[in-house]
Design a protein around this motif. Structure first.
Motif, PDB file in Angstrom:
ATOM      1  N   VAL A  23      -4.761   2.525  11.764  1.00 37.45           N
ATOM      2  CA  VAL A  23      -4.444   1.823  13.009  1.00 37.45           C
ATOM      3  C   VAL A  23      -4.685   0.322  12.882  1.00 37.45           C
ATOM      4  CG1 VAL A  23      -5.093   1.608  15.445  1.00 37.45           C
ATOM      5  CG2 VAL A  23      -4.924   3.872  14.399  1.00 37.45           C
ATOM      6  N   MET A  24      -5.723  -0.063  12.150  1.00 36.61           N
ATOM      7  CA  MET A  24      -6.118  -1.468  12.054  1.00 36.61           C
ATOM      8  C   MET A  24      -5.111  -2.277  11.228  1.00 36.61           C
ATOM      9  SD  MET A  24      -8.743  -1.151  13.864  1.00 36.61           S
ATOM     10  CE  MET A  24      -9.772  -2.578  13.718  1.00 36.61           C
ATOM     11  N   PRO A  25      -4.804  -3.496  11.648  1.00 36.76           N
ATOM     12  CA  PRO A  25      -3.828  -4.320  10.920  1.00 36.76           C
ATOM     13  C   PRO A  25      -4.208  -4.547   9.451  1.00 36.76           C
ATOM     14  CG  PRO A  25      -4.342  -5.319  13.044  1.00 36.76           C
ATOM     15  CD  PRO A  25      -5.281  -4.162  12.871  1.00 36.76           C
ATOM     16  N   GLU A  26      -5.488  -4.725   9.163  1.00 38.87           N
ATOM     17  CA  GLU A  26      -5.895  -4.970   7.775  1.00 38.87           C
ATOM     18  C   GLU A  26      -5.636  -3.760   6.874  1.00 38.87           C
ATOM     19  OE1 GLU A  26      -9.718  -4.074  10.135  1.00 38.87           O
ATOM     20  OE2 GLU A  26      -7.915  -5.252  10.450  1.00 38.87           O
ATOM     21  N   GLU A  27      -5.600  -2.560   7.457  1.00 39.88           N
ATOM     22  CA  GLU A  27      -5.322  -1.368   6.654  1.00 39.88           C
ATOM     23  C   GLU A  27      -3.889  -1.380   6.128  1.00 39.88           C
ATOM     24  OE1 GLU A  27      -7.971   2.229   8.235  1.00 39.88           O
ATOM     25  OE2 GLU A  27      -6.774   1.314   9.842  1.00 39.88           O
ATOM     26  N   ALA A  28      -2.990  -1.967   6.907  1.00 38.50           N
ATOM     27  CA  ALA A  28      -1.592  -2.067   6.483  1.00 38.50           C
ATOM     28  C   ALA A  28      -1.417  -3.077   5.360  1.00 38.50           C
ATOM     29  CB  ALA A  28      -0.717  -2.454   7.667  1.00 38.50           C
ATOM     30  N   VAL A  29      -2.331  -4.035   5.265  1.00 39.46           N
ATOM     31  CA  VAL A  29      -2.228  -5.092   4.255  1.00 39.46           C
ATOM     32  C   VAL A  29      -3.029  -4.748   3.000  1.00 39.46           C
ATOM     33  CG1 VAL A  29      -2.725  -7.520   3.783  1.00 39.46           C
ATOM     34  CG2 VAL A  29      -1.850  -6.855   6.025  1.00 39.46           C
ATOM     35  N   LEU A  30      -4.279  -4.356   3.203  1.00 42.99           N
ATOM     36  CA  LEU A  30      -5.177  -4.120   2.070  1.00 42.99           C
ATOM     37  C   LEU A  30      -5.059  -2.727   1.472  1.00 42.99           C
ATOM     38  CD1 LEU A  30      -8.369  -5.800   3.550  1.00 42.99           C
ATOM     39  CD2 LEU A  30      -6.718  -6.792   1.947  1.00 42.99           C
ATOM     40  N   GLY A  31      -4.792  -1.745   2.281  1.00 42.50           N
ATOM     41  CA  GLY A  31      -4.761  -0.375   1.806  1.00 42.50           C
ATOM     42  C   GLY A  31      -6.155   0.135   1.475  1.00 42.50           C
ATOM     43  N   GLN A  32      -6.233   1.413   1.100  1.00 36.61           N
ATOM     44  CA  GLN A  32      -7.517   2.016   0.755  1.00 36.61           C
ATOM     45  C   GLN A  32      -7.299   3.364   0.083  1.00 36.61           C
ATOM     46  OE1 GLN A  32      -9.686   3.377   4.429  1.00 36.61           O
ATOM     47  NE2 GLN A  32      -7.917   2.391   5.367  1.00 36.61           N
ATOM     48  N   ARG A  33      -8.390   3.911  -0.423  1.00 40.75           N
ATOM     49  CA  ARG A  33      -8.346   5.222  -1.061  1.00 40.75           C
ATOM     50  C   ARG A  33      -8.367   6.321   0.003  1.00 40.75           C
ATOM     51  NH1 ARG A  33     -12.979   6.627  -3.673  1.00 40.75           N
ATOM     52  NH2 ARG A  33     -14.063   5.287  -2.201  1.00 40.75           N
ATOM     53  N   PHE A  34      -7.681   7.393  -0.301  1.00 39.66           N
ATOM     54  CA  PHE A  34      -7.694   8.609   0.505  1.00 39.66           C
ATOM     55  C   PHE A  34      -7.854   9.781  -0.449  1.00 39.66           C
ATOM     56  CE2 PHE A  34      -5.317   5.585   2.962  1.00 39.66           C
ATOM     57  CZ  PHE A  34      -5.558   5.881   4.286  1.00 39.66           C
ATOM     58  N   PHE A  35      -8.412  10.864   0.068  1.00 36.66           N
ATOM     59  CA  PHE A  35      -8.504  12.097  -0.711  1.00 36.66           C
ATOM     60  C   PHE A  35      -7.936  13.234   0.120  1.00 36.66           C
ATOM     61  CE2 PHE A  35     -11.673   9.339  -2.523  1.00 36.66           C
ATOM     62  CZ  PHE A  35     -11.395   9.457  -3.875  1.00 36.66           C
TER      63      PHE A  35
END
Length: 128
Positions: A23-35
């Motif tokens: 949901v957060m705008p930074e998540e769309a830019v930075l990305g992250q790990r998921f399992f």
């Protein structure tokens, strides 16, 4: 009516992916790990007796479909990521009777010292 999630199963655990869901705008830019953890209800009786892959479902193919579903588009909610994976697996593999999927987000942007945010979906083919 309670759905039956018993019987034979193919299990894939700790599938690691990098994505931009959130949901957060930074998540769309930075990305992250998921399992992602998958449990697929499949009759494995014939495969067990014959020792032939054609009588089962290749876990490598399950992985490829799950990976493609995870990467297909950006979702705000991990609930939607999980549902998209379920839908693609049911489409690709008619022999899967039910699926349990857990999507884990270890770096969720919340103030937790340890742990992860996660969802778990339980879906039967006949509920689609």
């Amino acid at each position: 009516m309670t759905k039956d999630f018993s019987g034979d199963r193919i299990i894939l655990s700790d599938l690691g992916f990098f994505g931009y869901h959130g949901v957060m705008p930074e998540e769309a830019v930075l990305g992250q790990r998921f399992f992602v953890d998958l449990v697929c209800g499949v009759d494995l009786g014939q495969a067990g007796r014959s020792d032939e892959l054609e009588q089962s479902i290749s876990y490598a193919e399950i992985y490829e479909v799950a990976k493609a579903a995870f990467e297909a588009q950006r979702f705000k909610l991990i609930e939607a990521v999980g549902q998209h994976i379920v839908d693609r697996l049911f489409e690709a593999f008619p022999g899967i009777r039910w699926i349990e999927v857990r999507v884990r987000k270890p770096s969720a942007p919340i103030a937790m010292v340890a742990g992860e945010a996660a969802i778990e979906l339980h879906r039967h083919r006949d509920d689609r």
